[in-house]
Design a protein around this motif. Structure first.
Motif, PDB file in Angstrom:
ATOM      1  N   LEU A 183       0.844  -1.184   0.000  1.00  0.00           N
ATOM      2  CA  LEU A 183       0.000   0.000   0.000  1.00  0.00           C
ATOM      3  C   LEU A 183       0.883   1.239   0.000  1.00  0.00           C
ATOM      4  CD1 LEU A 183      -2.544  -1.106   2.759  1.00  0.00           C
ATOM      5  CD2 LEU A 183      -2.845  -1.244   0.281  1.00  0.00           C
ATOM      6  N   GLY A 184       0.322   2.360  -0.394  1.00  0.00           N
ATOM      7  CA  GLY A 184       1.043   3.621  -0.365  1.00  0.00           C
ATOM      8  C   GLY A 184       0.697   4.408   0.879  1.00  0.00           C
ATOM      9  N   VAL A 185       1.614   5.265   1.305  1.00  0.00           N
ATOM     10  CA  VAL A 185       1.386   6.123   2.463  1.00  0.00           C
ATOM     11  C   VAL A 185       1.750   7.557   2.082  1.00  0.00           C
ATOM     12  CG1 VAL A 185       2.037   6.646   4.853  1.00  0.00           C
ATOM     13  CG2 VAL A 185       1.946   4.261   4.086  1.00  0.00           C
ATOM     14  N   ILE A 186       0.860   8.468   2.414  1.00  0.00           N
ATOM     15  CA  ILE A 186       1.106   9.898   2.221  1.00  0.00           C
ATOM     16  C   ILE A 186       0.906  10.546   3.582  1.00  0.00           C
ATOM     17  CG2 ILE A 186       0.405  12.003   1.029  1.00  0.00           C
ATOM     18  CD1 ILE A 186      -1.077  10.057  -0.972  1.00  0.00           C
ATOM     19  N   GLU A 187       1.924  11.251   4.056  1.00  0.00           N
ATOM     20  CA  GLU A 187       1.809  12.011   5.297  1.00  0.00           C
ATOM     21  C   GLU A 187       1.929  13.486   4.961  1.00  0.00           C
ATOM     22  OE1 GLU A 187       3.350   9.322   8.964  1.00  0.00           O
ATOM     23  OE2 GLU A 187       4.844  10.528   7.944  1.00  0.00           O
ATOM     24  N   ILE A 188       0.955  14.242   5.425  1.00  0.00           N
ATOM     25  CA  ILE A 188       0.915  15.667   5.141  1.00  0.00           C
ATOM     26  C   ILE A 188       0.837  16.421   6.454  1.00  0.00           C
ATOM     27  CG2 ILE A 188      -0.401  17.507   4.025  1.00  0.00           C
ATOM     28  CD1 ILE A 188      -1.420  15.333   2.063  1.00  0.00           C
ATOM     29  N   GLU A 189       1.881  17.199   6.728  1.00  0.00           N
ATOM     30  CA  GLU A 189       1.871  18.043   7.921  1.00  0.00           C
ATOM     31  C   GLU A 189       1.083  19.295   7.589  1.00  0.00           C
ATOM     32  OE1 GLU A 189       5.089  20.791   9.957  1.00  0.00           O
ATOM     33  OE2 GLU A 189       5.600  18.659  10.170  1.00  0.00           O
ATOM     34  N   VAL A 190       0.134  19.630   8.457  1.00  0.00           N
ATOM     35  CA  VAL A 190      -0.752  20.766   8.189  1.00  0.00           C
ATOM     36  C   VAL A 190      -0.554  21.861   9.223  1.00  0.00           C
ATOM     37  CG1 VAL A 190      -2.466  19.281   7.073  1.00  0.00           C
ATOM     38  CG2 VAL A 190      -2.699  19.806   9.497  1.00  0.00           C
ATOM     39  N   THR A 191      -0.996  23.050   8.853  1.00  0.00           N
ATOM     40  CA  THR A 191      -0.981  24.179   9.775  1.00  0.00           C
ATOM     41  C   THR A 191      -2.357  24.289  10.417  1.00  0.00           C
ATOM     42  OG1 THR A 191      -1.782  25.786   8.160  1.00  0.00           O
ATOM     43  CG2 THR A 191       0.600  25.398   8.227  1.00  0.00           C
ATOM     44  N   SER A 192      -2.527  25.290  11.244  1.00  0.00           N
ATOM     45  CA  SER A 192      -3.842  25.507  11.857  1.00  0.00           C
ATOM     46  C   SER A 192      -4.857  25.984  10.809  1.00  0.00           C
ATOM     47  CB  SER A 192      -3.745  26.516  12.999  1.00  0.00           C
ATOM     48  OG  SER A 192      -3.223  27.730  12.524  1.00  0.00           O
ATOM     49  N   GLU A 193      -4.367  26.497   9.694  1.00  0.00           N
ATOM     50  CA  GLU A 193      -5.251  26.899   8.587  1.00  0.00           C
ATOM     51  C   GLU A 193      -5.445  25.700   7.669  1.00  0.00           C
ATOM     52  OE1 GLU A 193      -3.927  30.438   6.554  1.00  0.00           O
ATOM     53  OE2 GLU A 193      -2.829  31.062   8.334  1.00  0.00           O
ATOM     54  N   ASN A 194      -6.198  24.709   8.144  1.00  0.00           N
ATOM     55  CA  ASN A 194      -6.281  23.465   7.388  1.00  0.00           C
ATOM     56  C   ASN A 194      -7.671  23.176   6.821  1.00  0.00           C
ATOM     57  OD1 ASN A 194      -7.707  22.687   9.624  1.00  0.00           O
ATOM     58  ND2 ASN A 194      -6.107  21.403  10.466  1.00  0.00           N
ATOM     59  N   GLU A 195      -8.492  24.169   6.733  1.00  0.00           N
ATOM     60  CA  GLU A 195      -9.833  23.979   6.196  1.00  0.00           C
ATOM     61  C   GLU A 195      -9.776  23.554   4.729  1.00  0.00           C
ATOM     62  OE1 GLU A 195     -13.519  26.876   5.315  1.00  0.00           O
ATOM     63  OE2 GLU A 195     -12.835  26.834   7.406  1.00  0.00           O
ATOM     64  N   GLY A 196     -10.405  22.428   4.426  1.00  0.00           N
ATOM     65  CA  GLY A 196     -10.487  21.960   3.048  1.00  0.00           C
ATOM     66  C   GLY A 196      -9.315  21.125   2.570  1.00  0.00           C
ATOM     67  N   ILE A 197      -8.328  20.884   3.434  1.00  0.00           N
ATOM     68  CA  ILE A 197      -7.154  20.123   3.002  1.00  0.00           C
ATOM     69  C   ILE A 197      -7.534  18.696   2.635  1.00  0.00           C
ATOM     70  CG2 ILE A 197      -4.960  19.119   3.769  1.00  0.00           C
ATOM     71  CD1 ILE A 197      -4.383  21.727   5.204  1.00  0.00           C
ATOM     72  N   LEU A 198      -8.340  18.047   3.450  1.00  0.00           N
ATOM     73  CA  LEU A 198      -8.725  16.660   3.149  1.00  0.00           C
ATOM     74  C   LEU A 198      -9.414  16.570   1.790  1.00  0.00           C
ATOM     75  CD1 LEU A 198      -8.888  13.699   3.942  1.00  0.00           C
ATOM     76  CD2 LEU A 198     -10.983  14.231   5.204  1.00  0.00           C
ATOM     77  N   ALA A 199     -10.310  17.478   1.526  1.00  0.00           N
ATOM     78  CA  ALA A 199     -11.012  17.476   0.233  1.00  0.00           C
ATOM     79  C   ALA A 199     -10.042  17.692  -0.927  1.00  0.00           C
ATOM     80  CB  ALA A 199     -12.093  18.555   0.224  1.00  0.00           C
ATOM     81  N   ALA A 200      -9.131  18.634  -0.768  1.00  0.00           N
ATOM     82  CA  ALA A 200      -8.177  18.922  -1.847  1.00  0.00           C
ATOM     83  C   ALA A 200      -7.236  17.746  -2.070  1.00  0.00           C
ATOM     84  CB  ALA A 200      -7.382  20.186  -1.509  1.00  0.00           C
ATOM     85  N   VAL A 201      -6.778  17.136  -0.996  1.00  0.00           N
ATOM     86  CA  VAL A 201      -5.866  15.996  -1.104  1.00  0.00           C
ATOM     87  C   VAL A 201      -6.551  14.806  -1.768  1.00  0.00           C
ATOM     88  CG1 VAL A 201      -4.652  14.246   0.273  1.00  0.00           C
ATOM     89  CG2 VAL A 201      -4.339  16.669   0.774  1.00  0.00           C
ATOM     90  N   THR A 202      -7.753  14.490  -1.320  1.00  0.00           N
ATOM     91  CA  THR A 202      -8.444  13.335  -1.907  1.00  0.00           C
ATOM     92  C   THR A 202      -8.791  13.583  -3.371  1.00  0.00           C
ATOM     93  OG1 THR A 202     -10.584  14.101  -1.031  1.00  0.00           O
ATOM     94  CG2 THR A 202      -9.363  12.490   0.291  1.00  0.00           C
ATOM     95  N   GLU A 203      -9.059  14.824  -3.733  1.00  0.00           N
ATOM     96  CA  GLU A 203      -9.323  15.139  -5.138  1.00  0.00           C
ATOM     97  C   GLU A 203      -8.076  14.882  -5.996  1.00  0.00           C
ATOM     98  OE1 GLU A 203     -10.662  18.892  -7.944  1.00  0.00           O
ATOM     99  OE2 GLU A 203     -11.182  18.918  -5.823  1.00  0.00           O
ATOM    100  N   LEU A 204      -6.913  15.314  -5.508  1.00  0.00           N
ATOM    101  CA  LEU A 204      -5.666  15.079  -6.256  1.00  0.00           C
ATOM    102  C   LEU A 204      -5.379  13.582  -6.406  1.00  0.00           C
ATOM    103  CD1 LEU A 204      -3.197  17.777  -4.840  1.00  0.00           C
ATOM    104  CD2 LEU A 204      -4.114  17.627  -7.156  1.00  0.00           C
ATOM    105  N   ILE A 205      -5.599  12.838  -5.345  1.00  0.00           N
ATOM    106  CA  ILE A 205      -5.359  11.395  -5.397  1.00  0.00           C
ATOM    107  C   ILE A 205      -6.320  10.739  -6.373  1.00  0.00           C
ATOM    108  CG2 ILE A 205      -5.420   9.252  -4.052  1.00  0.00           C
ATOM    109  CD1 ILE A 205      -4.522  10.989  -1.626  1.00  0.00           C
ATOM    110  N   SER A 206      -7.560  11.171  -6.341  1.00  0.00           N
ATOM    111  CA  SER A 206      -8.570  10.634  -7.242  1.00  0.00           C
ATOM    112  C   SER A 206      -8.221  10.909  -8.703  1.00  0.00           C
ATOM    113  CB  SER A 206      -9.936  11.241  -6.902  1.00  0.00           C
ATOM    114  OG  SER A 206     -10.910  10.823  -7.799  1.00  0.00           O
TER     115      SER A 206
END
Length: 167
Positions: free
Chosen positions: A94-117
């Motif tokens: 399996l692949g693993v992606i780790e993304i360190e985020v800041t406190s301004e993280n609104e919408g990161i999950l959506a943007a990341v999953t869109e790129l992966i998709s």
């Protein structure tokens, strides 16, 4: 969620560590006054060692929780999240992606999953650290296949992303 805990335990840092450890591990307080991970009873000694407190602090913490309706409602309804595949992903191809985020993280999950998709890669798991408990919270994505490394630059262009690791 942290506000009621901070209010109840602000004078008792050891009790706060116990409550935080229970939440971190998905441990619940059942009606018998004992702490469980799913249906597995956790000994006071084991939790005390994990939270780096004296065993007696466990009993004091559970008494506070049981006597407070809001805290009781929280801790009686915690369920463990299950296995995070991150450390065994390589063994499972399996692949693993780790993304360190800041406190301004609104919408990161959506943007990341869109790129992966867009790369036609399926996501097996997504796990995000609580930004209130981690200094450098991580969003961990486990994918069906490793993602191409050229996607790192695209992840880094997302607002709120500090660092990206792919393995």
């Amino acid at each position: 969620m942290w506000e009621p805990l901070n209010e109840k335990f602000k004078k008792y840092p050891a009790r706060m560590r116990v409550a935080q450890k229970m939440i971190e591990l998905g441990l619940s307080l059942k009606d018998d006054g004992k702490i469980y991970c799913g249906n597995l009873k956790i000994s006071d000694n084991a939790l005390a060692n994990a939270a780096d407190v004296d065993r007696r602090v466990i009993k004091a913490t559970t008494e506070v929780i049981e006597n407070d309706p809001d805290l009781s409602n929280i801790f009686k309804n915690i369920i463990p999240a299950g296995t995070l595949l991150k450390n065994i992903a390589k063994n499972l191809n399996l692949g693993v992606i780790e993304i360190e985020v800041t406190s301004e993280n609104e919408g990161i999950l959506a943007a990341v999953t869109e790129l992966i998709s867009e790369k036609k890669v399926n996501i097996r798991q997504a796990y995000a650290d609580d930004i209130e408990t981690k200094e450098f919270p991580l969003l961990t994505i486990i994918t069906e296949n490793p993602v191409p490394s050229d996607i790192i630059k695209e992840f880094l262009s997302i607002k709120g992303v500090n660092r990206v690791s792919i393995y």
